[in-house]
Design a protein around this motif. Structure first.
Motif, PDB file in Angstrom:
ATOM      1  N   MET A  55      48.267  55.057  35.973  1.00  8.17           N
ATOM      2  CA  MET A  55      48.915  54.901  34.667  1.00  8.17           C
ATOM      3  C   MET A  55      50.223  54.123  34.795  1.00  8.17           C
ATOM      4  O   MET A  55      50.738  53.929  35.903  1.00  8.17           O
ATOM      5  CB  MET A  55      49.156  56.276  34.023  1.00  8.17           C
ATOM      6  N   GLY A  56      50.764  53.686  33.663  1.00 12.79           N
ATOM      7  CA  GLY A  56      52.017  52.935  33.702  1.00 12.79           C
ATOM      8  C   GLY A  56      52.783  53.036  32.402  1.00 12.79           C
ATOM      9  O   GLY A  56      52.212  53.267  31.333  1.00 12.79           O
ATOM     10  N   CYS A  57      54.112  52.845  32.515  1.00 14.38           N
ATOM     11  CA  CYS A  57      55.022  52.900  31.367  1.00 14.38           C
ATOM     12  C   CYS A  57      55.966  51.711  31.469  1.00 14.38           C
ATOM     13  O   CYS A  57      56.312  51.270  32.572  1.00 14.38           O
ATOM     14  CB  CYS A  57      55.807  54.216  31.428  1.00 14.38           C
ATOM     15  N   HIS A  58      56.382  51.184  30.320  1.00 16.05           N
ATOM     16  CA  HIS A  58      57.404  50.123  30.356  1.00 16.05           C
ATOM     17  C   HIS A  58      58.446  50.360  29.280  1.00 16.05           C
ATOM     18  O   HIS A  58      58.178  50.966  28.240  1.00 16.05           O
ATOM     19  CB  HIS A  58      56.775  48.731  30.202  1.00 16.05           C
ATOM     20  N   ILE A  59      59.635  49.892  29.564  1.00 16.89           N
ATOM     21  CA  ILE A  59      60.716  49.875  28.582  1.00 16.89           C
ATOM     22  C   ILE A  59      61.277  48.467  28.572  1.00 16.89           C
ATOM     23  O   ILE A  59      61.725  47.960  29.612  1.00 16.89           O
ATOM     24  CB  ILE A  59      61.803  50.916  28.937  1.00 16.89           C
ATOM     25  N   ASP A  60      61.165  47.807  27.413  1.00 14.45           N
ATOM     26  CA  ASP A  60      61.629  46.424  27.275  1.00 14.45           C
ATOM     27  C   ASP A  60      60.914  45.503  28.267  1.00 14.45           C
ATOM     28  O   ASP A  60      61.497  44.548  28.770  1.00 14.45           O
ATOM     29  CB  ASP A  60      63.149  46.359  27.470  1.00 14.45           C
ATOM     30  N   GLY A  61      59.656  45.842  28.570  1.00 10.86           N
ATOM     31  CA  GLY A  61      58.874  44.995  29.480  1.00 10.86           C
ATOM     32  C   GLY A  61      59.114  45.258  30.951  1.00 10.86           C
ATOM     33  O   GLY A  61      58.486  44.614  31.803  1.00 10.86           O
TER      34      GLY A  61
ATOM     35  N   ILE B 263      39.881  50.000  53.845  1.00  2.59           N
ATOM     36  CA  ILE B 263      40.655  49.631  52.657  1.00  2.59           C
ATOM     37  C   ILE B 263      39.716  48.883  51.718  1.00  2.59           C
ATOM     38  O   ILE B 263      38.948  48.019  52.152  1.00  2.59           O
ATOM     39  CB  ILE B 263      41.866  48.764  53.050  1.00  2.59           C
ATOM     40  N   VAL B 264      39.752  49.231  50.443  1.00  4.98           N
ATOM     41  CA  VAL B 264      38.837  48.629  49.466  1.00  4.98           C
ATOM     42  C   VAL B 264      39.235  47.172  49.199  1.00  4.98           C
ATOM     43  O   VAL B 264      40.398  46.862  48.942  1.00  4.98           O
ATOM     44  CB  VAL B 264      38.831  49.454  48.164  1.00  4.98           C
ATOM     45  N   GLU B 265      38.243  46.303  49.272  1.00  2.00           N
ATOM     46  CA  GLU B 265      38.476  44.864  49.069  1.00  2.00           C
ATOM     47  C   GLU B 265      38.851  44.567  47.622  1.00  2.00           C
ATOM     48  O   GLU B 265      38.407  45.241  46.695  1.00  2.00           O
ATOM     49  CB  GLU B 265      37.216  44.076  49.442  1.00  2.00           C
ATOM     50  N   GLY B 266      39.670  43.528  47.457  1.00  2.13           N
ATOM     51  CA  GLY B 266      40.013  43.037  46.128  1.00  2.13           C
ATOM     52  C   GLY B 266      41.218  43.696  45.490  1.00  2.13           C
ATOM     53  O   GLY B 266      41.616  43.321  44.384  1.00  2.13           O
ATOM     54  N   VAL B 267      41.826  44.692  46.168  1.00  2.00           N
ATOM     55  CA  VAL B 267      43.003  45.368  45.598  1.00  2.00           C
ATOM     56  C   VAL B 267      44.252  44.586  46.015  1.00  2.00           C
ATOM     57  O   VAL B 267      44.467  44.344  47.206  1.00  2.00           O
ATOM     58  CB  VAL B 267      43.102  46.830  46.076  1.00  2.00           C
ATOM     59  N   ILE B 268      45.054  44.206  45.033  1.00  2.00           N
ATOM     60  CA  ILE B 268      46.233  43.372  45.293  1.00  2.00           C
ATOM     61  C   ILE B 268      47.489  44.075  44.791  1.00  2.00           C
ATOM     62  O   ILE B 268      47.495  44.655  43.708  1.00  2.00           O
ATOM     63  CB  ILE B 268      46.091  41.992  44.590  1.00  2.00           C
ATOM     64  N   SER B 269      48.531  44.037  45.603  1.00  2.74           N
ATOM     65  CA  SER B 269      49.845  44.574  45.200  1.00  2.74           C
ATOM     66  C   SER B 269      50.703  43.412  44.730  1.00  2.74           C
ATOM     67  O   SER B 269      50.929  42.457  45.479  1.00  2.74           O
ATOM     68  CB  SER B 269      50.511  45.277  46.387  1.00  2.74           C
ATOM     69  N   HIS B 270      51.175  43.497  43.492  1.00  5.73           N
ATOM     70  CA  HIS B 270      51.869  42.369  42.862  1.00  5.73           C
ATOM     71  C   HIS B 270      53.367  42.618  42.692  1.00  5.73           C
ATOM     72  O   HIS B 270      53.804  43.753  42.471  1.00  5.73           O
ATOM     73  CB  HIS B 270      51.315  42.127  41.450  1.00  5.73           C
ATOM     74  N   GLN B 271      54.114  41.509  42.731  1.00  2.00           N
ATOM     75  CA  GLN B 271      55.485  41.562  42.234  1.00  2.00           C
ATOM     76  C   GLN B 271      55.425  41.740  40.714  1.00  2.00           C
ATOM     77  O   GLN B 271      54.502  41.237  40.062  1.00  2.00           O
ATOM     78  CB  GLN B 271      56.227  40.265  42.554  1.00  2.00           C
ATOM     79  N   MET B 272      56.383  42.478  40.159  1.00  3.41           N
ATOM     80  CA  MET B 272      56.458  42.638  38.703  1.00  3.41           C
ATOM     81  C   MET B 272      57.800  42.111  38.203  1.00  3.41           C
ATOM     82  O   MET B 272      58.821  42.214  38.890  1.00  3.41           O
ATOM     83  CB  MET B 272      56.295  44.107  38.310  1.00  3.41           C
ATOM     84  N   LYS B 273      57.758  41.530  37.011  1.00  2.18           N
ATOM     85  CA  LYS B 273      58.973  41.051  36.340  1.00  2.18           C
ATOM     86  C   LYS B 273      58.899  41.522  34.892  1.00  2.18           C
ATOM     87  O   LYS B 273      57.913  42.150  34.489  1.00  2.18           O
ATOM     88  CB  LYS B 273      59.037  39.524  36.386  1.00  2.18           C
ATOM     89  N   GLN B 274      59.884  41.186  34.113  1.00  2.00           N
ATOM     90  CA  GLN B 274      59.848  41.590  32.700  1.00  2.00           C
ATOM     91  C   GLN B 274      58.593  41.030  32.033  1.00  2.00           C
ATOM     92  O   GLN B 274      58.337  39.821  32.073  1.00  2.00           O
ATOM     93  CB  GLN B 274      61.102  41.103  31.967  1.00  2.00           C
TER      94      GLN B 274
END
Length: 393
Positions: free
Chosen positions: A112-118, A180-191
């Motif tokens: 799950m995820g939450c954002h405030i102002d992006g 490790i399951v293939e295709g899972v990517i950890s991304h940088q996040m920005k606004q």
């Protein structure tokens, strides 16, 4: 405020205390939402009801924030609540008509995820629906994902390279005789960006490549580790199970069907940046319109993939801020007691786990930093992830 427009033009990052506060506020809400969802996970509970409660909690909590702000601040669900069971890899957030129930002994991945102002905080956690310690291969695969996550936390730091993290994650999984399951990517996040182009793979394959990159101070990452007792090559069994999508801002194809145009205008209005679930749309029209939107690239699907029946899949995902004083993991949840069948004796893995997360400073701060990371730093047995103190502040 005339400076608002100027601030909008330059990219906001962790050099702004206000941005750090928004990330941490979003993290506090999603950590609490995860607890709410876990409390609803009982045998014979309907998965769709649990997903709806998770999203409703985030909307309610974020809705009461920034009410008096002069400028409208968008806030809410950054990734819809998914509850994926056993050999289901992820993204299971079914439609209201779905009758799937939880059963005693199920291994659940809650995402799950939450954002405030992006500014986005994501979390995923694995829990087995049982009393007492988790044993056998279920314990192995959770320990593999958790230890790999602990190692990644210590290697995703300014000056380090992304490919080194990929190699380390694979080595940890092998120590537990897991993949490790293939295709899972950890991304940088920005606004307003949940999947930035700067990223790293959990496992490298000939089909999947990412550009070489170096981690920098003041960046934010969602580190996502998914481990399996199977072969780590999941399959799509039924496209109709896909309910989570994200709008692709770069596609300009003119949709032909009236239902598609109607749904897409609703998506542009309500979900311009974040993934959403088809449950949030008017269901009858959505089914017709979503197909054309996906076929022409307007929407990126998050498919529900499966390992083989009898395999177990575990996921640990957390958000980390690369602050000047070290890495700050802001989302997490403690694990059940694990009794894995494997022990980690590899000196390289032990060395990674012994790395400090925070930069040590003089006096009381030095002592505090040691205490906060003590358990994870010395652990080779994938000790339960301690809830980040910052996330609870």
């Amino acid at each position: 405020m005339s400076s608002d427009d100027e601030r909008d033009e330059k990219e906001l990052d962790l050099t702004s205390p206000e941005v750090v506060t928004k990330y941490k506020s979003a993290a506090e809400i999603v950590n609490k939402a995860l607890q709410v969802v876990l409390s609803e996970c009982k045998p014979k509970a309907k998965i769709v009801d649990i997903c709806e409660k998770g999203d409703a909690f985030i909307k309610e909590q974020t809705g009461s924030m920034y009410k008096s702000a002069k400028k409208k601040i968008d806030r809410g669900v950054a990734f819809p609540t998914c509850v994926s069971v056993n050999n289901t890899v992820g993204h299971f957030s079914p439609l209201a008509s779905d009758e799937t129930l939880l059963e005693e002994g199920d291994m659940l991945k809650i995402d799950m995820g939450c954002h405030i102002d992006g500014f986005i905080s994501l979390v995923a956690h694995t829990h087995v629906l049982q009393d007492g310690p988790v044993t056998g291969r279920k314990a192995d695969v959770i320990a593999a994902a958790n230890t790999a996550a602990e190692v990644a936390l210590r290697l995703v730091r300014p000056g380090k390279k992304n490919h080194a993290v990929t190699e380390a994650i694979q080595k940890v999984a092998e120590a537990y005789d897991c993949k490790i399951v293939e295709g899972v990517i950890s991304h940088q996040m920005k606004q307003n960006v949940i999947d930035g182009s700067k990223c790293f793979l959990s496992v490298s394959t000939p089909e999947t490549r990412v550009d070489d990159a170096e981690f920098l101070e003041n960046e934010v990452y969602a580190i996502d580790i998914v481990a399996s007792t199977g072969d780590g090559k999941p399959k799509l069994l039924d496209e109709k199970q896909t309910t989570v999508y994200k709008k692709d801002a770069d596609v300009n194809y003119q949709l032909k069907m009236k239902a598609s145009r109607f749904i897409f205008s609703e998506i542009k209005e309500n979900f311009p940046h974040m993934p959403f679930t088809a449950r949030s749309l008017e269901e009858k029209r959505a089914r017709l319109g979503l197909v054309e939107c996906v076929n022409h690239g307007h929407l990126l699907p998050y498919p529900v993939l499966y390992e083989k029946p009898g395999d177990f899949v575990a996921q640990i995902k957390f958000t980390v801020l690369l602050m000047p004083n070290g890495s700050d993991r802001i989302t997490s949840h403690s694990l059940q007691e694990l009794q894995p069948t494997k022990t980690v004796d590899d000196p390289e893995i032990k060395g990674w786990l012994a790395l400090a997360i925070k930069k040590k400073k003089g006096g009381g701060k030095k002592k505090k930093a040691k205490k906060a990371g003590e358990k994870g730093e010395t652990s080779t047995e994938a000790e339960p992830m301690e809830t980040s103190s910052n996330a609870q502040e």
